[in-house]
Design a protein around this motif. Structure first.
Motif, PDB file in Angstrom:
ATOM      1  N   THR A   1       0.862  -1.169   0.000  1.00 41.65           N
ATOM      2  CA  THR A   1       0.000   0.000   0.000  1.00 41.65           C
ATOM      3  C   THR A   1       0.903   1.224   0.000  1.00 41.65           C
ATOM      4  OG1 THR A   1      -1.723  -1.186   1.209  1.00 41.65           O
ATOM      5  CG2 THR A   1      -1.833   1.219   1.238  1.00 41.65           C
ATOM      6  N   LEU A   2       0.606   2.159  -0.889  1.00 40.41           N
ATOM      7  CA  LEU A   2       1.380   3.396  -0.987  1.00 40.41           C
ATOM      8  C   LEU A   2       0.671   4.483  -0.192  1.00 40.41           C
ATOM      9  CD1 LEU A   2       2.052   3.340  -4.835  1.00 40.41           C
ATOM     10  CD2 LEU A   2       3.370   2.245  -3.008  1.00 40.41           C
ATOM     11  N   PHE A   3       1.403   5.113   0.692  1.00 44.39           N
ATOM     12  CA  PHE A   3       0.871   6.227   1.475  1.00 44.39           C
ATOM     13  C   PHE A   3       1.579   7.490   1.006  1.00 44.39           C
ATOM     14  CE2 PHE A   3       0.205   2.501   4.057  1.00 44.39           C
ATOM     15  CZ  PHE A   3      -1.076   2.685   4.558  1.00 44.39           C
ATOM     16  N   ILE A   4       0.805   8.407   0.437  1.00 47.34           N
ATOM     17  CA  ILE A   4       1.355   9.695   0.031  1.00 47.34           C
ATOM     18  C   ILE A   4       1.023  10.665   1.148  1.00 47.34           C
ATOM     19  CG2 ILE A   4       1.283  11.563  -1.663  1.00 47.34           C
ATOM     20  CD1 ILE A   4       0.455   9.383  -3.722  1.00 47.34           C
ATOM     21  N   GLY A   5       2.059  11.273   1.705  1.00 49.31           N
ATOM     22  CA  GLY A   5       1.859  12.155   2.849  1.00 49.31           C
ATOM     23  C   GLY A   5       2.340  13.558   2.578  1.00 49.31           C
ATOM     24  N   GLU A   6       1.547  14.523   3.017  1.00 50.07           N
ATOM     25  CA  GLU A   6       1.983  15.910   2.965  1.00 50.07           C
ATOM     26  C   GLU A   6       2.870  16.168   4.176  1.00 50.07           C
ATOM     27  OE1 GLU A   6       0.382  20.478   2.497  1.00 50.07           O
ATOM     28  OE2 GLU A   6      -1.037  18.822   2.301  1.00 50.07           O
ATOM     29  N   VAL A   7       4.036  16.719   3.942  1.00 52.49           N
ATOM     30  CA  VAL A   7       4.992  16.957   5.014  1.00 52.49           C
ATOM     31  C   VAL A   7       4.488  18.111   5.883  1.00 52.49           C
ATOM     32  CG1 VAL A   7       7.370  17.595   5.578  1.00 52.49           C
ATOM     33  CG2 VAL A   7       6.897  16.053   3.652  1.00 52.49           C
ATOM     34  N   LEU A   8       4.366  17.834   7.165  1.00 58.80           N
ATOM     35  CA  LEU A   8       3.897  18.824   8.135  1.00 58.80           C
ATOM     36  C   LEU A   8       5.056  19.566   8.777  1.00 58.80           C
ATOM     37  CD1 LEU A   8       1.255  16.552   9.906  1.00 58.80           C
ATOM     38  CD2 LEU A   8       0.842  18.240   8.100  1.00 58.80           C
ATOM     39  N   GLY A   9       6.211  18.916   8.822  1.00 61.92           N
ATOM     40  CA  GLY A   9       7.379  19.536   9.420  1.00 61.92           C
ATOM     41  C   GLY A   9       8.613  18.684   9.220  1.00 61.92           C
ATOM     42  N   VAL A  10       9.746  19.347   9.153  1.00 66.54           N
ATOM     43  CA  VAL A  10      11.042  18.671   9.111  1.00 66.54           C
ATOM     44  C   VAL A  10      11.650  18.864  10.486  1.00 66.54           C
ATOM     45  CG1 VAL A  10      13.325  18.598   8.040  1.00 66.54           C
ATOM     46  CG2 VAL A  10      11.308  19.071   6.645  1.00 66.54           C
ATOM     47  N   ASP A  11      11.828  17.760  11.200  1.00 63.27           N
ATOM     48  CA  ASP A  11      12.274  17.814  12.586  1.00 63.27           C
ATOM     49  C   ASP A  11      13.741  18.221  12.700  1.00 63.27           C
ATOM     50  OD1 ASP A  11      11.162  17.017  15.357  1.00 63.27           O
ATOM     51  OD2 ASP A  11      13.176  16.147  15.307  1.00 63.27           O
ATOM     52  N   TYR A  12      14.598  17.656  11.871  1.00 66.46           N
ATOM     53  CA  TYR A  12      16.008  18.030  11.836  1.00 66.46           C
ATOM     54  C   TYR A  12      16.628  17.560  10.537  1.00 66.46           C
ATOM     55  CZ  TYR A  12      17.158  13.158  12.995  1.00 66.46           C
ATOM     56  OH  TYR A  12      17.280  11.781  12.971  1.00 66.46           O
ATOM     57  N   VAL A  13      17.747  18.165  10.178  1.00 66.44           N
ATOM     58  CA  VAL A  13      18.568  17.741   9.046  1.00 66.44           C
ATOM     59  C   VAL A  13      20.007  17.777   9.533  1.00 66.44           C
ATOM     60  CG1 VAL A  13      19.368  18.263   6.706  1.00 66.44           C
ATOM     61  CG2 VAL A  13      16.977  18.691   7.321  1.00 66.44           C
ATOM     62  N   ASP A  14      20.736  16.679   9.345  1.00 67.13           N
ATOM     63  CA  ASP A  14      22.151  16.640   9.693  1.00 67.13           C
ATOM     64  C   ASP A  14      22.936  16.160   8.469  1.00 67.13           C
ATOM     65  OD1 ASP A  14      24.704  16.337  10.671  1.00 67.13           O
ATOM     66  OD2 ASP A  14      24.110  15.260  12.481  1.00 67.13           O
ATOM     67  N   ALA A  15      23.358  17.115   7.656  1.00 62.39           N
ATOM     68  CA  ALA A  15      24.069  16.795   6.412  1.00 62.39           C
ATOM     69  C   ALA A  15      25.505  16.345   6.667  1.00 62.39           C
ATOM     70  CB  ALA A  15      24.049  18.002   5.485  1.00 62.39           C
ATOM     71  N   THR A  16      25.948  16.376   7.921  1.00 61.03           N
ATOM     72  CA  THR A  16      27.311  15.930   8.227  1.00 61.03           C
ATOM     73  C   THR A  16      27.390  14.421   8.394  1.00 61.03           C
ATOM     74  OG1 THR A  16      27.076  16.145  10.638  1.00 61.03           O
ATOM     75  CG2 THR A  16      27.784  18.112   9.415  1.00 61.03           C
ATOM     76  N   ARG A  17      26.245  13.774   8.574  1.00 58.78           N
ATOM     77  CA  ARG A  17      26.219  12.327   8.779  1.00 58.78           C
ATOM     78  C   ARG A  17      26.090  11.603   7.454  1.00 58.78           C
ATOM     79  NH1 ARG A  17      24.530  10.187  14.208  1.00 58.78           N
ATOM     80  NH2 ARG A  17      25.428   8.513  13.022  1.00 58.78           N
ATOM     81  N   ALA A  18      26.698  10.419   7.370  1.00 60.92           N
ATOM     82  CA  ALA A  18      26.561   9.576   6.174  1.00 60.92           C
ATOM     83  C   ALA A  18      25.239   8.832   6.253  1.00 60.92           C
ATOM     84  CB  ALA A  18      27.720   8.585   6.096  1.00 60.92           C
ATOM     85  N   PRO A  19      24.433   8.881   5.197  1.00 61.67           N
ATOM     86  CA  PRO A  19      23.155   8.166   5.234  1.00 61.67           C
ATOM     87  C   PRO A  19      23.356   6.656   5.163  1.00 61.67           C
ATOM     88  CG  PRO A  19      23.488   9.171   3.085  1.00 61.67           C
ATOM     89  CD  PRO A  19      24.622   9.615   3.948  1.00 61.67           C
ATOM     90  N   LEU A  20      22.431   5.947   5.769  1.00 62.96           N
ATOM     91  CA  LEU A  20      22.401   4.492   5.690  1.00 62.96           C
ATOM     92  C   LEU A  20      21.574   4.115   4.472  1.00 62.96           C
ATOM     93  CD1 LEU A  20      23.125   1.796   7.093  1.00 62.96           C
ATOM     94  CD2 LEU A  20      20.948   1.993   8.330  1.00 62.96           C
ATOM     95  N   VAL A  21      22.110   3.229   3.630  1.00 66.86           N
ATOM     96  CA  VAL A  21      21.365   2.769   2.462  1.00 66.86           C
ATOM     97  C   VAL A  21      21.315   1.252   2.463  1.00 66.86           C
ATOM     98  CG1 VAL A  21      21.967   4.783   1.052  1.00 66.86           C
ATOM     99  CG2 VAL A  21      23.360   2.723   0.916  1.00 66.86           C
TER     100      VAL A  21
END
Length: 163
Positions: free
Chosen positions: A133-153
């Protein structure tokens, strides 16, 4: 199993995808699941899409509760991803014991700290798609962004860091 299931699964494993934990607050508990199928859909309005197995309890709850959170994990958070991916997992609060987290201001859902970003969304469209099931959500807020961290993939059925 269809004749394409194995080859299709192997083909899709070649596509690197970010790893996120989707959480939702239920009346009496908190639940969540690990996904590698979260994507941006639109900038105006800000929309994201998450794909979750239709037969899962998380889907059942998301069909009743519109607001949820997505914590995009960072390298070093593989254990969190594995905990939320385990079948028959307990409450999200138990899975996050000893892990920095807080409740989102918009959704009330648990947000994992220390990732690359976290956001809260409200489902505006639900689309059945095969066994998911695909849930399309409108973003209500961005809690934090840390561009210094390497993302997990997730790539080739393993968690990996982007270096």
């Amino acid at each position: 199993m269809t004749s394409l299931e194995g080859p299709f699964r192997e083909a899709m494993a070649q596509l690197a995808a970010g790893v996120a934990v989707i959480t939702v607050q239920e009346e009496r508990d908190d639940i969540g699941t690990t996904v590698s199928s979260l994507m941006s859909v639109s900038l105006e309005p800000p929309l994201v899409l998450v794909s979750i197995a239709s037969q899962s309890y998380v889907t059942e709850v998301l069909l009743r509760r519109d607001r949820w959170a997505a914590s995009l994990l960072a390298d070093g958070q593989q254990a969190i991803a594995s905990r939320f991916a385990t079948p028959g997992r307990p409450s999200a609060r138990l899975l996050l014991a000893g892990v920095a987290h807080h409740r989102g201001a918009h959704s009330g859902a648990l947000i994992v700290e220390g990732g690359v970003t976290a956001l809260e969304a409200e489902s505006v469209q639900v689309v059945p798609a095969g066994d998911h099931t695909l849930f399309i959500g409108e973003v209500l807020g961005v809690d934090y962004v840390d561009a210094t961290r390497a993302p997990l993939v997730r790539l080739r059925s393993r968690y990996r860091a982007v270096t």
